[in-house]
Design an enzyme around this catalytic site. Structure first.
Site, PDB file in Angstrom:
ATOM      1  N   ARG A  32      12.346   4.664  13.198  1.00  7.34           N
ATOM      2  CA  ARG A  32      11.173   5.525  13.050  1.00  7.34           C
ATOM      3  C   ARG A  32      10.215   5.299  14.219  1.00  7.34           C
ATOM      4  O   ARG A  32      10.649   4.971  15.311  1.00  7.34           O
ATOM      5  CB  ARG A  32      10.515   5.238  11.684  1.00  7.34           C
ATOM      6  CG  ARG A  32      11.487   5.531  10.527  1.00  7.34           C
ATOM      7  CD  ARG A  32      10.830   5.300   9.191  1.00  7.34           C
ATOM      8  NE  ARG A  32       9.676   6.185   9.004  1.00  7.34           N
ATOM      9  CZ  ARG A  32       8.737   5.987   8.083  1.00  7.34           C
ATOM     10  NH1 ARG A  32       8.816   4.938   7.270  1.00  7.34           N
ATOM     11  NH2 ARG A  32       7.739   6.830   7.969  1.00  7.34           N
ATOM     12  N   PRO A  40       0.797  -1.225   0.000  1.00 10.66           N
ATOM     13  CA  PRO A  40       0.000   0.000   0.000  1.00 10.66           C
ATOM     14  C   PRO A  40       0.834   1.282   0.000  1.00 10.66           C
ATOM     15  O   PRO A  40       1.833   1.375   0.713  1.00 10.66           O
ATOM     16  CB  PRO A  40      -0.807  -0.087   1.299  1.00 10.66           C
ATOM     17  CG  PRO A  40      -0.586  -1.429   1.855  1.00 10.66           C
ATOM     18  CD  PRO A  40       0.449  -2.137   1.075  1.00 10.66           C
ATOM     19  N   ASN A  41       0.376   2.210  -0.806  1.00  4.70           N
ATOM     20  CA  ASN A  41       0.919   3.574  -0.866  1.00  4.70           C
ATOM     21  C   ASN A  41       2.282   3.683  -1.554  1.00  4.70           C
ATOM     22  O   ASN A  41       2.795   4.792  -1.733  1.00  4.70           O
ATOM     23  CB  ASN A  41       0.977   4.218   0.538  1.00  4.70           C
ATOM     24  CG  ASN A  41      -0.394   4.271   1.169  1.00  4.70           C
ATOM     25  OD1 ASN A  41      -1.323   4.800   0.559  1.00  4.70           O
ATOM     26  ND2 ASN A  41      -0.558   3.691   2.342  1.00  4.70           N
ATOM     27  N   ARG A  94       5.236  10.929  -2.065  1.00  9.56           N
ATOM     28  CA  ARG A  94       4.915  10.612  -0.679  1.00  9.56           C
ATOM     29  C   ARG A  94       6.129  10.840   0.224  1.00  9.56           C
ATOM     30  O   ARG A  94       7.146  10.162   0.088  1.00  9.56           O
ATOM     31  CB  ARG A  94       4.540   9.129  -0.636  1.00  9.56           C
ATOM     32  CG  ARG A  94       4.314   8.572   0.730  1.00  9.56           C
ATOM     33  CD  ARG A  94       4.214   7.053   0.679  1.00  9.56           C
ATOM     34  NE  ARG A  94       3.909   6.557   1.997  1.00  9.56           N
ATOM     35  CZ  ARG A  94       4.099   5.315   2.395  1.00  9.56           C
ATOM     36  NH1 ARG A  94       4.581   4.418   1.559  1.00  9.56           N
ATOM     37  NH2 ARG A  94       3.804   4.952   3.615  1.00  9.56           N
ATOM     38  N   HIS A 145      12.478  -2.739   3.000  1.00  7.46           N
ATOM     39  CA  HIS A 145      11.881  -1.443   3.349  1.00  7.46           C
ATOM     40  C   HIS A 145      12.819  -0.342   2.881  1.00  7.46           C
ATOM     41  O   HIS A 145      14.036  -0.434   3.103  1.00  7.46           O
ATOM     42  CB  HIS A 145      11.669  -1.325   4.860  1.00  7.46           C
ATOM     43  CG  HIS A 145      10.704  -2.346   5.380  1.00  7.46           C
ATOM     44  ND1 HIS A 145       9.346  -2.205   5.257  1.00  7.46           N
ATOM     45  CD2 HIS A 145      10.908  -3.545   5.962  1.00  7.46           C
ATOM     46  CE1 HIS A 145       8.748  -3.278   5.761  1.00  7.46           C
ATOM     47  NE2 HIS A 145       9.682  -4.110   6.190  1.00  7.46           N
ATOM     48  N   ALA A 184       2.843  -0.813   5.068  1.00  6.12           N
ATOM     49  CA  ALA A 184       2.264  -0.924   6.412  1.00  6.12           C
ATOM     50  C   ALA A 184       1.721  -2.318   6.712  1.00  6.12           C
ATOM     51  O   ALA A 184       1.577  -2.691   7.886  1.00  6.12           O
ATOM     52  CB  ALA A 184       1.168   0.119   6.583  1.00  6.12           C
ATOM     53  N   TYR A 210      11.131   8.732   1.840  1.00  6.38           N
ATOM     54  CA  TYR A 210      11.155   7.672   0.819  1.00  6.38           C
ATOM     55  C   TYR A 210      11.895   8.073  -0.460  1.00  6.38           C
ATOM     56  O   TYR A 210      11.997   7.261  -1.378  1.00  6.38           O
ATOM     57  CB  TYR A 210       9.719   7.253   0.486  1.00  6.38           C
ATOM     58  CG  TYR A 210       8.990   6.690   1.690  1.00  6.38           C
ATOM     59  CD1 TYR A 210       9.423   5.507   2.292  1.00  6.38           C
ATOM     60  CD2 TYR A 210       7.890   7.340   2.247  1.00  6.38           C
ATOM     61  CE1 TYR A 210       8.780   4.988   3.406  1.00  6.38           C
ATOM     62  CE2 TYR A 210       7.232   6.826   3.355  1.00  6.38           C
ATOM     63  CZ  TYR A 210       7.677   5.666   3.933  1.00  6.38           C
ATOM     64  OH  TYR A 210       7.037   5.150   5.032  1.00  6.38           O
ATOM     65  N   GLU A 244      12.299  -9.456   2.478  1.00  4.64           N
ATOM     66  CA  GLU A 244      11.451  -8.290   2.774  1.00  4.64           C
ATOM     67  C   GLU A 244      12.328  -7.039   2.715  1.00  4.64           C
ATOM     68  O   GLU A 244      13.413  -7.005   3.292  1.00  4.64           O
ATOM     69  CB  GLU A 244      10.822  -8.442   4.165  1.00  4.64           C
ATOM     70  CG  GLU A 244       9.964  -7.238   4.547  1.00  4.64           C
ATOM     71  CD  GLU A 244       9.096  -7.496   5.767  1.00  4.64           C
ATOM     72  OE1 GLU A 244       8.418  -8.555   5.822  1.00  4.64           O
ATOM     73  OE2 GLU A 244       9.103  -6.637   6.674  1.00  4.64           O
ATOM     74  N   ASN A 284       8.071  -5.480  -0.515  1.00 10.14           N
ATOM     75  CA  ASN A 284       7.973  -4.390   0.446  1.00 10.14           C
ATOM     76  C   ASN A 284       6.495  -4.300   0.793  1.00 10.14           C
ATOM     77  O   ASN A 284       5.710  -3.729   0.036  1.00 10.14           O
ATOM     78  CB  ASN A 284       8.464  -3.073  -0.152  1.00 10.14           C
ATOM     79  CG  ASN A 284       8.365  -1.937   0.859  1.00 10.14           C
ATOM     80  OD1 ASN A 284       7.711  -2.068   1.895  1.00 10.14           O
ATOM     81  ND2 ASN A 284       8.996  -0.813   0.557  1.00 10.14           N
TER      82      ASN A 284
HETATM   83  C1  DQA Z   1       7.926   1.050   4.350  1.00 13.98           C
HETATM   84  C2  DQA Z   1       7.894   1.281   5.858  1.00 13.98           C
HETATM   85  C3  DQA Z   1       6.492   1.065   6.397  1.00 13.98           C
HETATM   86  O1  DQA Z   1       6.462   1.300   7.805  1.00 13.98           O
HETATM   87  C4  DQA Z   1       5.516   2.018   5.738  1.00 13.98           C
HETATM   88  O2  DQA Z   1       4.210   1.759   6.195  1.00 13.98           O
HETATM   89  C5  DQA Z   1       5.596   1.972   4.266  1.00 13.98           C
HETATM   90  C6  DQA Z   1       6.901   1.903   3.627  1.00 13.98           C
HETATM   91  C7  DQA Z   1       9.299   1.378   3.744  1.00 13.98           C
HETATM   92  O3  DQA Z   1       9.529   1.018   2.608  1.00 13.98           O
HETATM   93  O4  DQA Z   1      10.126   2.037   4.393  1.00 13.98           O
HETATM   94  O5  DQA Z   1       4.588   2.071   3.569  1.00 13.98           O
HETATM   95  O6  DQA Z   1       7.658  -0.319   4.094  1.00 13.98           O
END
Ligand code: DQA
Length: 144
Positions: free
Chosen positions: A107, A10-11, A18, A100, A77, A23, A98, A74
């Site tokens: 954070r 998501p996102n 964003r 990030h 959330a 990011y 995984e 990735n």
């Molecule tokens: C994330 C870290 C997550 O906590 C966050 O919700 C994201 C991006 C990252 O790539 O740093 O959407 O996965």
């Protein structure tokens, strides 16, 4: 040729717009370009998916995993709460990394726990786009 599934949760479709201080300013399309270049070097194929919900990500993974060599994900959330995605990754039992973009341990407290990471061979956190490229090297090695 081996195929790697590269999944963003998501996102992550909003990359570039964003919270760029967290990011970065590059887009998801630019990330995919960098991954395609790396795939060429490693002589692997990649299949991309971005979804804003765990159901659609799980549907993609269940469909594509049978002839894939590994998963780079990735989960955004979803990492912090999706037991359904954890169960899926665990069930598929492919070499999984995984990733990030940000360092989830540096954070907010809620980000430092990943429930999906337990189904992964390893986690790369905080290295931006480079994390995905390093994960590709790992998966390519596994599938030789
Ligand atoms: C994330 C870290 C997550 O906590 C966050 O919700 C994201 C991006 C990252 O790539 O740093 O959407 O996965």
């Amino acid at each position: 040729m081996k195929r790697i599934l590269v999944v963003n949760g998501p996102n992550l479709n909003l990359l570039g717009k964003r919270e760029p201080h967290i990011y970065g300013s590059k887009t998801l399309a630019e990330l995919m370009d960098a991954i395609r270049v790396k795939a060429g070097e490693l002589k692997v194929q990649v299949s991309f998916f971005q979804g804003n919900g765990d159901g659609e990500i799980i549907d993609f993974l269940q469909k594509e995993a049978p002839d894939a060599a590994g998963i780079i994900i990735n989960p955004g959330a979803l990492s912090h709460y999706s037991l359904a995605l954890f169960d899926c990754l665990q069930a598929l039992a492919l070499p999984t990394v995984e990733v990030h973009l940000s360092n989830i341990h540096a954070r907010e407290e809620f980000r430092s726990k990943s429930v999906t990471a337990r189904a992964a061979r390893g986690v790369i956190t905080g290295l931006g786009f480079t994390g995905y490229l390093l994960a590709m090297e790992f998966i390519a090695e596994q599938s030789e």
